[in-house]
Each structure stands twice: as structure tokens, then as C-alpha cells.
Design a protein around this motif. Structure first.
Motif, short mmCIF file in Angstrom:
data_model
loop_
_atom_site.label_atom_id
_atom_site.label_comp_id
_atom_site.label_asym_id
_atom_site.label_seq_id
_atom_site.Cartn_x
_atom_site.Cartn_y
_atom_site.Cartn_z
N GLU A 78 0.83 -1.20 0.00
CA GLU A 78 0.00 0.00 0.00
C GLU A 78 0.87 1.26 0.00
O GLU A 78 0.56 2.24 -0.68
CB GLU A 78 -0.92 0.00 1.22
CG GLU A 78 -1.97 -1.10 1.21
CD GLU A 78 -2.99 -0.92 0.10
OE1 GLU A 78 -3.16 0.22 -0.39
OE2 GLU A 78 -3.61 -1.92 -0.29
N PHE A 79 1.95 1.22 0.76
CA PHE A 79 2.86 2.36 0.82
C PHE A 79 3.56 2.55 -0.52
O PHE A 79 3.74 3.68 -1.00
CB PHE A 79 3.88 2.14 1.93
CG PHE A 79 4.61 3.39 2.34
CD1 PHE A 79 4.03 4.31 3.20
CD2 PHE A 79 5.90 3.65 1.87
CE1 PHE A 79 4.70 5.46 3.58
CE2 PHE A 79 6.57 4.79 2.25
CZ PHE A 79 5.98 5.70 3.10
N LYS A 80 3.95 1.44 -1.14
CA LYS A 80 4.59 1.53 -2.46
C LYS A 80 3.61 2.09 -3.49
O LYS A 80 3.99 2.94 -4.32
CB LYS A 80 5.07 0.14 -2.89
CG LYS A 80 5.78 0.15 -4.24
CD LYS A 80 6.25 -1.24 -4.63
CE LYS A 80 6.97 -1.21 -5.97
NZ LYS A 80 7.41 -2.57 -6.39
N ARG A 81 2.37 1.63 -3.46
CA ARG A 81 1.36 2.13 -4.39
C ARG A 81 1.15 3.63 -4.21
O ARG A 81 1.01 4.38 -5.18
CB ARG A 81 0.04 1.37 -4.18
CG ARG A 81 -1.03 1.70 -5.22
CD ARG A 81 -2.28 0.86 -5.02
NE ARG A 81 -1.98 -0.56 -5.18
CZ ARG A 81 -2.05 -1.45 -4.20
NH1 ARG A 81 -2.39 -1.08 -2.98
NH2 ARG A 81 -1.77 -2.72 -4.42
N LEU A 82 1.12 4.06 -2.97
CA LEU A 82 1.00 5.49 -2.67
C LEU A 82 2.13 6.28 -3.32
O LEU A 82 1.90 7.32 -3.95
CB LEU A 82 1.04 5.67 -1.15
CG LEU A 82 1.12 7.10 -0.60
CD1 LEU A 82 -0.26 7.74 -0.62
CD2 LEU A 82 1.67 7.10 0.82
N SER A 83 3.35 5.79 -3.20
CA SER A 83 4.50 6.50 -3.77
C SER A 83 4.42 6.55 -5.29
O SER A 83 4.81 7.55 -5.91
CB SER A 83 5.80 5.82 -3.34
OG SER A 83 5.96 4.56 -3.97
N GLU A 84 3.91 5.49 -5.90
CA GLU A 84 3.79 5.45 -7.36
C GLU A 84 2.71 6.40 -7.86
O GLU A 84 2.90 7.11 -8.86
CB GLU A 84 3.50 4.02 -7.81
CG GLU A 84 4.68 3.08 -7.59
CD GLU A 84 4.32 1.62 -7.82
OE1 GLU A 84 5.24 0.80 -7.95
OE2 GLU A 84 3.11 1.30 -7.87
N ILE A 85 1.59 6.45 -7.16
CA ILE A 85 0.49 7.33 -7.57
C ILE A 85 0.92 8.80 -7.50
O ILE A 85 0.62 9.60 -8.39
CB ILE A 85 -0.75 7.07 -6.70
CG1 ILE A 85 -1.36 5.71 -7.05
CG2 ILE A 85 -1.79 8.18 -6.88
CD1 ILE A 85 -2.48 5.27 -6.13
N TYR A 86 1.64 9.14 -6.43
CA TYR A 86 2.06 10.54 -6.25
C TYR A 86 3.44 10.83 -6.83
O TYR A 86 3.96 11.93 -6.69
CB TYR A 86 2.03 10.90 -4.76
CG TYR A 86 0.63 11.10 -4.23
CD1 TYR A 86 0.03 12.35 -4.24
CD2 TYR A 86 -0.10 10.02 -3.74
CE1 TYR A 86 -1.25 12.54 -3.76
CE2 TYR A 86 -1.39 10.19 -3.26
CZ TYR A 86 -1.96 11.45 -3.28
OH TYR A 86 -3.25 11.63 -2.81
N LYS A 87 4.02 9.80 -7.48
CA LYS A 87 5.32 9.94 -8.13
C LYS A 87 6.39 10.42 -7.15
O LYS A 87 7.14 11.37 -7.42
CB LYS A 87 5.23 10.87 -9.35
CG LYS A 87 4.34 10.32 -10.46
CD LYS A 87 4.29 11.26 -11.65
CE LYS A 87 3.58 10.64 -12.84
NZ LYS A 87 2.23 10.14 -12.55
N LYS A 88 6.47 9.74 -6.03
CA LYS A 88 7.48 10.03 -5.01
C LYS A 88 8.46 8.86 -4.93
O LYS A 88 8.07 7.70 -5.11
CB LYS A 88 6.84 10.23 -3.63
CG LYS A 88 5.62 11.14 -3.59
CD LYS A 88 5.98 12.58 -3.91
CE LYS A 88 4.75 13.48 -3.79
NZ LYS A 88 5.03 14.87 -4.21
#
Length: 434
Positions: A165-175
Motif C-alpha cells: 500500500e505504501f509503495k502504491r502510494l509512492s507510485e500514484i504521487y510519483k514520489k
């Protein structure tokens, strides 16, 4: 322009050589004593010139020489506050799936607090809160996830659910993002390592309380199971499979562990782990619910340096400086300790103590993770008044230590350890540049 030696310089002077370190910039220069005396004369005006390359090497970013008109301490404070407030692009999250632990160490800063596990509803709300936080804090570029506890690997199920979930968050926000783990190491098996390796695993901190029997005596559990050799076996597994570049091995240091630490370091050296382990020392000190003996700064410094002498002799990398202050995650603009019940704190040393909560994940974030108690930066004014050379590596001392010593007013007061800082940092200069 007229120059002066920076007031942030430490000096190690022997018969023929001078080593100078700037505690603000971290720059270290080594020169002959003759050159050092020539520079002093040039500053005083009794030497007509200085080689241009010499001036270039000592001024600018290195900061050994600075403008005679510069008020370094006010400049330092302004620069720190500007960087902290205006250039904050890293969000650090301590994720605590549990505050339970299989050990019952008498010096743990979570001693005396109620133990609890996170549930999956709170985990889901945590992810939602993180999306909301990134929506309003667009300056953040990097996400740092520190898996913490208690012993976090008691709840591997929550960890393995949170990571994607944390990885997906980073990908969505391009972080960009990376993962760290703080663990006692007993449950760090190959399955856990394989999982973490898929999530940009950059750091693993494992703690040992000395060698063998000393460690096992201090790190006890309900079943009286001995853990030292299991932890060593788990470290060996990490190294042999290259799951992580380097392991941070933190050694608890106090009067009880001190005599066994040389044996531990020699044992690690014989295993040939010099290139795969970064040693650090965890100084055991009193906590809010922790009543342990606090040794003098002088004695602690002597012990620290003796340990580093042995580590260097055994071929391990030793640090070039010792920091003892709050230039840490607790005062960062974008940082939070996410507790199992969904409440938020700034300092991981206060986990489990509700009086240190500043918010929770059920409240939609309206700004950054602000706790005014950890933004009382005027606590360093006395350090500035004294023109303390150690300010950049101390910052007024650890806020948690100050709270332990002075109670609630500790948020506003500095916690000075000048003797400790001086002896260790000058000692490290000697060790590294002998």
C-alpha cells in the motif's frame, strides 16, 4: 575580504601537524603546524599573503575560514530554520504495527506503557490519511518508511499488508520511497528479508547487548529463550544472501555491557563482516519510566572511545563524529510516529504515552505534522550566547533527555552534554587521523 577561523572549528594540534574539523560543514583539513601558524599570522595581518589555492580550500563550503564580518551563530540558526521550514521535502513515517515485544529489557523507553496491536481497520485508515497528507503537502518528494515497534515482526501480517500500500502510494504521487526496519533481530527470517527486499529496503537496525551470555541475560523473554546466537544466525543469512547492502548493528553501552563489547567486536571481526556491518553505540540513559544508572559524561566518553579503538583495530569502520541532539526525526517538519491505535506523535522515545500525542489519523490533516512542543527552537539561544562549537552536532541536546531531566519545561530547555561531545569528538579525530 578579511577572514577568521570559524568558531565552529575543533583543533587537534601536535608537534608537527594540525587537524581542523568544522562541526557545521563537516569539513576536515590536515596541515603542517608551520602552515597553520602562517595562516594565523595572515589573519592577524602580519603575513602579507596566502596562496590562493590554500584560501580556496579553507573557505567557501568547507567553512574553515569565514568572513570576519559573519555572525556565524545567528547565520546558523537562520539557515537551519529556513532549510527546516522552506526546503522540507522528506516525509518520515515510523509505522508501529505493535508495541508488544518478546523481550522485557529494563531500560526500554516503552517500559511501563500499555501494549497493543494495530488492527486492519486502523491500518486502512492510516493509508487514507497518508493520501490526504500528500494531497496538501505537495513539496514532499521522498517518502521514508521506518518499520518500528515494540518488535514489529511480531505482526508480520500487518507489515506485509502495509508495504504494498505504501509503495502504491509512492507510485500514484510519483514520489521516491525507501524502507527501513528497526528490530531486535530474533524473528528476522528469510521470508521477511525477501519481502522487504522488494520494497527498496535501505536500512536494518539490529541491537545486541554485548556478547553471548551478557546479551541473553539482559534481553530476557517469558520463555527464558536465549536469543544471541539466533540473531547472529539471522544476520549471517542477510549477509550471505545480500538482501541489504549493510546492516546497522547497534550495541547497547552501559556499565553492564561494557566489558563484553570487546569480545563481541572481535567475534564479529573473525566472521569477516567488516564490510557488511556498520557499528553504532546506543548509550543507555534514564527514560520517563526508566530508572537506570546514568554514568558521568567523562566516563561514558572514555568507554565510547575505548570501544572505537577496538573496532578500528579489528578493521571496522568507525564514525568521524558523535552527535547528541535533536537534529532528528522528532523536529523534522514532515515526520510522524504512527502508533497502533492511530494516534500520532513526533518522537519515538515517547511511544505509548498519550500525553505526547498531537493528532490522529481519524482527523483529516490540515497542515504538516506540527507539534508546537517540538518547535521551541529558542532553546538553543544559550548555546548561541556561549558560542558553543558543538551546536551543529548537538542543537541544544535531545528533547526527550531534557524532558526526563526537567519535566514539561524540558521542551524549552537545552540538555547540555558539552563534556561528552568534546571528549568523544576530539577522540575520534585522533583515532581517524592518528
Amino acid at each position: 575580504m578579511k577572514y577568521k577561523f570559524s568558531k565552529f572549528c575543533l583543533y587537534l594540534i601536535d608537534e608537527n601537524r594540525v587537524v581542523i574539523k568544522n562541526t557545521r560543514t563537516g569539513a576536515i583539513v590536515v596541515m603542517s603546524k608551520k602552515t597553520f601558524l602562517r595562516i594565523k599570522k595572515w589573519i592577524q595581518g602580519s603575513e602579507s599573503s596566502l596562496p590562493q589555492q590554500c584560501l580556496a580550500n579553507l573557505s567557501g563550503e568547507n567553512g574553515i575560514l569565514v568572513s570576519n564580518d559573519l555572525d556565524e551563530f545567528e547565520d546558523y540558526k537562520k539557515s537551519f530554520l529556513f532549510t527546516r521550514n522552506k526546503k522540507a521535502n522528506l516525509f518520515s513515517l515510523h509505522f508501529l504495527p505493535t508495541t508488544n515485544c518478546q523481550f522485557s529489557c529494563n531500560y526500554c523507553f516503552e517500559k511501563g506503557t500499555s501494549k497493543t496491536d494495530m488492527n486492519f481497520n486502523i491500518l486502512g485508515q492510516s493509508i487514507k490519511w497518508l493520501y490526504q497528507y500528500l494531497d496538501i503537502n505537495k513539496a514532499i518528494d521522498d517518502l521514508r518508511l521506518i518499520i518500528f515497534g515494540g518488535e514489529p515482526l511480531l505482526r508480520k501480517d500487518l507489515v506485509t499488508t502495509f508495504l504494498p500500500e505504501f509503495k502504491r502510494l509512492s507510485e500514484i504521487y510519483k514520489k521516491s520511497f525507501w524502507t527501513e526496519l528497526t528490530t531486535n533481530g530474533e524473528f528476522l527470517n528469510q521470508d521477511v528479508a525477501k519481502t522487504l527486499a522488494n520494497y527498496n529496503w535501505k536500512r536494518a537496525q539490529i541491537t545486541l547487548d554485548g556478547y553471548g551470555e551478557t546479551h541473553d541475560r539482559r534481553r530476557t523473554n517469558a520463555n527464558r529463550k536465549l536469543s544471541f546466537h539466533q540473531i547472529i544466525s539471522n544476520i549471517k543469512m542477510l549477509i550471505e544472501n545480500n538482501y541489504i547492502d549493510k546492516i546497522d548493528l547497534r550495541i547497547s553501552l552501559d556499565g553492564e555491557t561494557y566489558d563484553s563489547i570487546p569480545k563481541l567486536i572481535k567475534f564479529l571481526g573473525k566472521l569477516g563482516w567488516q564490510e557488511k556491518i556498520k557499528l553504532s553505540l546506543g548509550l543507555i540513559v534514564p527514560g520517563i519510566n526508566v530508572d537506570v544508572k546514568k554514568d558521568s559524561q567523562k566516563l561514558t566518553a572514555e568507554r565510547v572511545l575505548n570501544v572505537w579503538v577496538i573496532a578500528k583495530k579489528e578493521g571496522f569502520e568507525i564514525p568521524d563524529e558523535f552527535m547528541a541532539g535533536p537534529w532528528c526525526v522528532a523536529i523534522a517538519k514532515h515526520s510522524a510516529v504512527l502508533q497502533p491505535d492511530g494516534t500520532l506523535q513526533k518522537c519515538f522515545c515517547t511511544v505509548g504515552k498519550p500525553e505526547f500525542n498531537f493528532n490522529n489519523i481519524f482527523s483529516k490533516p490540515l497542515s504538516y505534522t506540527k507539534d508546537d512542543r517540538f518547535e521551541m527552537f529558542d532553546r538553543i539561544n544559550k548555546c548561541i550566547e556561549e558560542e558553543c562549537v558543538y551546536l551543529p552536532i548537538c542543537g541544544g541536546g535531545c528533547i526527550h533527555d531534557s524532558i526526563v531531566a526537567y519535566g514539561k519545561v524540558g521542551f524549552k530547555r537545552r540538555f547540555c552534554q558539552k563534556t561528552l561531545l568534546g571528549k568523544i569528538n576530539l577522540g575520534l579525530l585522533k583515532l581517524n587521523f592518528r
